[in-house]
Design a protein around this motif. Structure first.
Motif, PDB file in Angstrom:
ATOM      1  N   THR A   1       0.896  -1.201   0.061  1.00  0.00           N
ATOM      2  CA  THR A   1       0.132   0.035   0.082  1.00  0.00           C
ATOM      3  C   THR A   1       0.837   1.251  -0.042  1.00  0.00           C
ATOM      4  OG1 THR A   1      -0.142  -0.140   2.360  1.00  0.00           O
ATOM      5  CG2 THR A   1      -2.035  -1.243   1.307  1.00  0.00           C
ATOM      6  N   ASP A   2       0.354   2.262   0.146  1.00  0.00           N
ATOM      7  CA  ASP A   2       0.921   3.615  -0.271  1.00  0.00           C
ATOM      8  C   ASP A   2       1.741   3.860   1.185  1.00  0.00           C
ATOM      9  OD1 ASP A   2      -0.255   4.141  -2.700  1.00  0.00           O
ATOM     10  OD2 ASP A   2      -1.959   5.050  -1.697  1.00  0.00           O
ATOM     11  N   LEU A   3       0.998   3.533   2.338  1.00  0.00           N
ATOM     12  CA  LEU A   3       1.586   3.934   3.500  1.00  0.00           C
ATOM     13  C   LEU A   3       1.467   2.797   4.394  1.00  0.00           C
ATOM     14  CD1 LEU A   3      -0.298   7.205   4.110  1.00  0.00           C
ATOM     15  CD2 LEU A   3       1.888   7.008   3.393  1.00  0.00           C
ATOM     16  N   ARG A   4       2.671   2.605   5.396  1.00  0.00           N
ATOM     17  CA  ARG A   4       2.821   1.616   6.274  1.00  0.00           C
ATOM     18  C   ARG A   4       2.638   2.314   7.647  1.00  0.00           C
ATOM     19  NH1 ARG A   4       6.721  -3.515   5.252  1.00  0.00           N
ATOM     20  NH2 ARG A   4       5.130  -4.602   4.328  1.00  0.00           N
ATOM     21  N   ALA A   5       1.790   2.127   8.435  1.00  0.00           N
ATOM     22  CA  ALA A   5       1.732   2.522   9.830  1.00  0.00           C
ATOM     23  C   ALA A   5       2.173   1.560  11.044  1.00  0.00           C
ATOM     24  CB  ALA A   5       0.323   3.053  10.359  1.00  0.00           C
TER      25      ALA A   5
ATOM     26  N   GLN B   1       3.482  16.055   1.375  1.00  0.00           N
ATOM     27  CA  GLN B   1       3.849  17.397   1.071  1.00  0.00           C
ATOM     28  C   GLN B   1       5.451  17.308   0.314  1.00  0.00           C
ATOM     29  OE1 GLN B   1       1.855  19.795   1.174  1.00  0.00           O
ATOM     30  NE2 GLN B   1       0.436  17.957   1.734  1.00  0.00           N
ATOM     31  N   GLY B   2       6.037  15.913   0.484  1.00  0.00           N
ATOM     32  CA  GLY B   2       7.483  15.892   0.119  1.00  0.00           C
ATOM     33  C   GLY B   2       7.301  14.858  -1.426  1.00  0.00           C
ATOM     34  N   PRO B   3       8.714  14.873  -1.910  1.00  0.00           N
ATOM     35  CA  PRO B   3       8.896  13.850  -3.120  1.00  0.00           C
ATOM     36  C   PRO B   3       8.438  12.460  -2.525  1.00  0.00           C
ATOM     37  CG  PRO B   3      10.808  15.065  -2.735  1.00  0.00           C
ATOM     38  CD  PRO B   3      10.004  15.554  -1.309  1.00  0.00           C
ATOM     39  N   THR B   4       7.565  11.962  -3.755  1.00  0.00           N
ATOM     40  CA  THR B   4       7.281  10.405  -3.480  1.00  0.00           C
ATOM     41  C   THR B   4       8.327   9.314  -3.392  1.00  0.00           C
ATOM     42  OG1 THR B   4       6.561  10.334  -5.716  1.00  0.00           O
ATOM     43  CG2 THR B   4       5.007  11.221  -4.200  1.00  0.00           C
ATOM     44  N   ASP B   5       9.406   9.800  -4.042  1.00  0.00           N
ATOM     45  CA  ASP B   5      10.424   8.776  -4.267  1.00  0.00           C
ATOM     46  C   ASP B   5      11.574   9.052  -3.117  1.00  0.00           C
ATOM     47  OD1 ASP B   5      11.436  11.288  -5.218  1.00  0.00           O
ATOM     48  OD2 ASP B   5      12.461  10.463  -6.871  1.00  0.00           O
ATOM     49  N   GLN B   6      11.543  10.146  -2.216  1.00  0.00           N
ATOM     50  CA  GLN B   6      12.294   9.930  -1.204  1.00  0.00           C
ATOM     51  C   GLN B   6      11.626   9.437   0.121  1.00  0.00           C
ATOM     52  OE1 GLN B   6      12.566  13.699   0.683  1.00  0.00           O
ATOM     53  NE2 GLN B   6      14.777  13.510   1.662  1.00  0.00           N
TER      54      GLN B   6
END
Length: 325
Positions: free
Chosen positions: A104-108, A130-135
């Protein structure tokens, strides 16, 4: 050269600014049945409802597995996966989860005994967007420390000094129960976890890895979690006179030094992933630990290692002088 960026902001700054993100929650459990349901229910109550919950149970002998199974059946909108943990303690249990493929996009990351406030995941998603997706990026922050019955809200310690590898080597500001990783961060942590066999504490290690590879760390000064304090906490809140005495005891007895040694070994296993600047810092820290007291103190100061607050910085210097780093 990539550098760590720290943002200390408020929740309202991010409201409405994030695209809808899919979230997986990683939870490690062990004999947590007595406090598990409020945490699970807080997942379902999120304004950004998680797509998946993956639980690694470390051999519970209470009703933890039954509670999880019953809750999953009652909440079909969240895909729940229950895995058998390695039965080697909390850090290894979390490592086993972090090695799983990222879907998924995020891991919590979640403990088994807290309660998340409804906006927690949405705020984290907006901040990370808010930041670069590849960072590689990690969101974390303050929490409300509460009693066993969830009363008595006390704000956890803040982080007045910025997140950086020079800080992460000697102190952790990122509570695992507050952590959310973007996909690039989750992939980076997975790659590191696949090569790491031992960590002291999973959240400290994640903070070291993210800063070490030049990732972005977002520290939210607004709490979005009730951090339950009770007799079974693996770590617990780091505040008050008793916590100060415990930290002093750890320093004098060499426990903190042993932790540093193990952290260095874990980072050496992924040294090629670190930025050149941070590889040099790791070498400088390792070298400073082996020097005579005054030379060690001078090396620590010269390299710029630091802890949060005056007392924290003085304890770092004391560790150098006592040869307990």
């Amino acid at each position: 050269m990539a550098r760590t960026i720290t943002a200390i902001t408020c929740a309202s700054c991010w409201k409405g600014k994030a695209a809808v993100a899919s979230v997986t929650i990683l939870m490690a459990t062990w004999n947590g049945a007595a406090r598990l349901v409020p945490q699970l229910d807080s997942f379902a109550a999120q304004s950004l409802v998680p797509a998946r919950l993956i639980v690694s149970d470390d051999g519970s002998t209470d009703a933890t597995v039954e509670v999880l199974s019953g809750w999953a059946a009652a909440h079909p909108g969240i895909a729940v996966t229950l895995l058998a943990g390695p039965r080697a303690g909390a850090a290894q249990n979390f490592l086993s989860l972090l090695r799983l493929p990222v879907e998924t996009d995020l891991r919590a990351i979640s403990d088994q005994d807290d309660v998340w406030l409804p906006e927690k995941l949405q705020v984290a998603a907006a901040a990370l967007a808010q930041g670069p997706t590849d960072q590689p990026a990690m969101y974390c922050g303050r929490s409300f420390e509460v009693n066993e019955d969830l009363t008595g809200h006390r704000l956890s310690r803040g982080a007045p000094r910025p997140a950086a590898f020079a800080h992460a080597l000697v102190q952790n500001i990122a509570g695992g129960n507050t952590m959310v990783l973007n996909r690039a961060g989750a992939e980076a942590i997975r790659a590191a976890a696949l090569r790491t066999t031992d960590t002291v504490i999973h959240d400290w290690w994640i903070y070291q890895v993210i800063t070490g590879i030049g990732g972005r760390v977002i520290f939210d000064d607004t709490p979005h979690l009730l951090y339950r304090q009770h007799e079974s906490n693996v770590i617990g809140a780091n505040r008050g006179a008793l916590a100060t005495l415990v930290r002093a005891h750890m320093l004098v007895t060499g426990r903190f030094s042993d932790w540093c040694k193990r952290n260095i070994a874990a980072l050496r296993a992924i040294e090629d992933l670190l930025t050149p600047e941070n590889r040099a810092l790791l070498a400088a820290f390792e070298r400073a630990r082996s020097l005579p007291p005054l030379q060690s103190l001078a090396a620590i100061r010269r390299a710029g290692f630091y802890r949060q607050g005056l007392r924290g910085q003085l304890s770092l210097y004391a560790g150098a002088l006592l040869r307990r780093l």
